[in-house]
Enzyme design. Sequence first.
Site, PDB file in Angstrom:
ATOM      1  N   THR A   1       5.131   3.178  -7.424  1.00  0.00           N
ATOM      2  CA  THR A   1       4.777   4.598  -7.394  1.00  0.00           C
ATOM      3  C   THR A   1       6.056   5.424  -7.351  1.00  0.00           C
ATOM      4  O   THR A   1       7.016   5.063  -6.675  1.00  0.00           O
ATOM      5  CB  THR A   1       3.884   4.931  -6.182  1.00  0.00           C
ATOM      6  OG1 THR A   1       3.558   6.325  -6.198  1.00  0.00           O
ATOM      7  CG2 THR A   1       4.546   4.582  -4.869  1.00  0.00           C
TER       8      THR A   1
ATOM      9  N   HIS B   1       2.633  -7.274   6.730  1.00  0.00           N
ATOM     10  CA  HIS B   1       3.417  -8.163   7.592  1.00  0.00           C
ATOM     11  C   HIS B   1       2.643  -9.430   7.980  1.00  0.00           C
ATOM     12  O   HIS B   1       3.214 -10.362   8.552  1.00  0.00           O
ATOM     13  CB  HIS B   1       3.830  -7.397   8.860  1.00  0.00           C
ATOM     14  CG  HIS B   1       5.111  -7.862   9.458  1.00  0.00           C
ATOM     15  ND1 HIS B   1       5.801  -8.967   9.005  1.00  0.00           N
ATOM     16  CD2 HIS B   1       5.847  -7.369  10.491  1.00  0.00           C
ATOM     17  CE1 HIS B   1       6.883  -9.134   9.732  1.00  0.00           C
ATOM     18  NE2 HIS B   1       6.948  -8.177  10.637  1.00  0.00           N
TER      19      HIS B   1
END
Length: 427
Positions: free
Chosen positions: A346, A398
């Site tokens: 993006t 994560h």
Amino acid sequence: MTQITVPEVGESVTEATVGEWLKKPGDLVKAGDPIVELETDKVNLEITANEDGTLHEILKQSGETVVVGDVLATLVSGDSAATTPAETSQASTSAVSNDQPANPVQEAPVVRATPDVRRLADQEGINLSEVPTQGNRGRVTHTDVEAYIQQTREKAPVQPQFAPEAPQAPQSPEMPPLSSSPTQVTTSPAATDDLRPVERVKMSRRRLTIANRLVNAQHTAAMLTTFNEVDMTKILDIRQRRRDEFEKRHGIRLGFMSFFTKASIAALKAFPRLNAEIEGDEMILKHYYDIGIAVSTDNGLVVPVVRNADRLNFAGLEKAIAELAIKARDNKLSIADLQGGTFTITNGGVFGSLLSTPILNAPQVAILGMHKIEERPVVVQGQIVVRPMMYLALSYDHRIVDGSEAVRFLVLIKELLEDPEALLLEG
């Protein structure tokens, strides 16, 4: 009589909103002519006629929610015009009132706009046919309406606001007369709020879906962002030197996205868990590279996908990205254009963003954020020099991507971008 129904547009799409009717009852249509637009949570679709005929009756109006299989309208087969319900009513009225001359009806111009744009115009009391458009093939957009609203408000005379006078307290013979000091008017918060202009705009189906997915991504993923910066000197130099030759040879301009896509693919090959997704207690490692490119449109952000991006050269990437961007802004994306995707890029820099933390495009586990190129003083070999720098942001899940892995992934992208010739070797 043929029925025009809501087609199946994808496994995950079950509802749609009726958009603009491109034909009206009594219009002759040819097979393949677009009749009505449908707005889904992913794309806008044009429903076309399957055969030649006359549009007889519209059964679902703009703004209504429909599901797969619902009948939108009916079509009379053949080339001759069929009598529509409106024409039948007009004929009956004429038969009763033959002594009165017929008044010609001024037909309103057809205006192309999505349902949410029409709702905004209705709330503001705006006639869409009076709103000037800025490109978009004559379609009225949110930007057009908002600009028209602003222009109208600037022209409107400002009416002075006067607070109501406080009632005079009755004079008592035992009390001295009131002083002639100015009267203080106390206005309750509720009364003040009532005087403040507000606007209620119903969110489109796509906007609601985007909102739900972004919130869901934040709630389900252990999202973390790491940052770095890249010196864009060499890429800018290549683009400057090769720009004309590249465009002449390939018919497309050499932009930044092909460099970032190439660098991302090379890094994904080195760190495959960033090209994965989580399903239950398993990691699905994908050994193909379908890269999503975020595109901003009037109806919200969409992420069309460049398939097998690792097999395309710089010109192929630039062409694929440009074609998807044009389709997105013209509301021509198909469901297939948006499905899948293994990694997303993006670019907030096109709007001037200097730094941001992009949100994951679930079920993907990583997204790269580009930003504005800005000249800054940096130290190179002990000397302070001015270089065109860009901050990079990598958000990742994560749960399966370790912090050190994410940092090394972003460092590799930085190194490849600062040495563009290495991208040729990677390719």
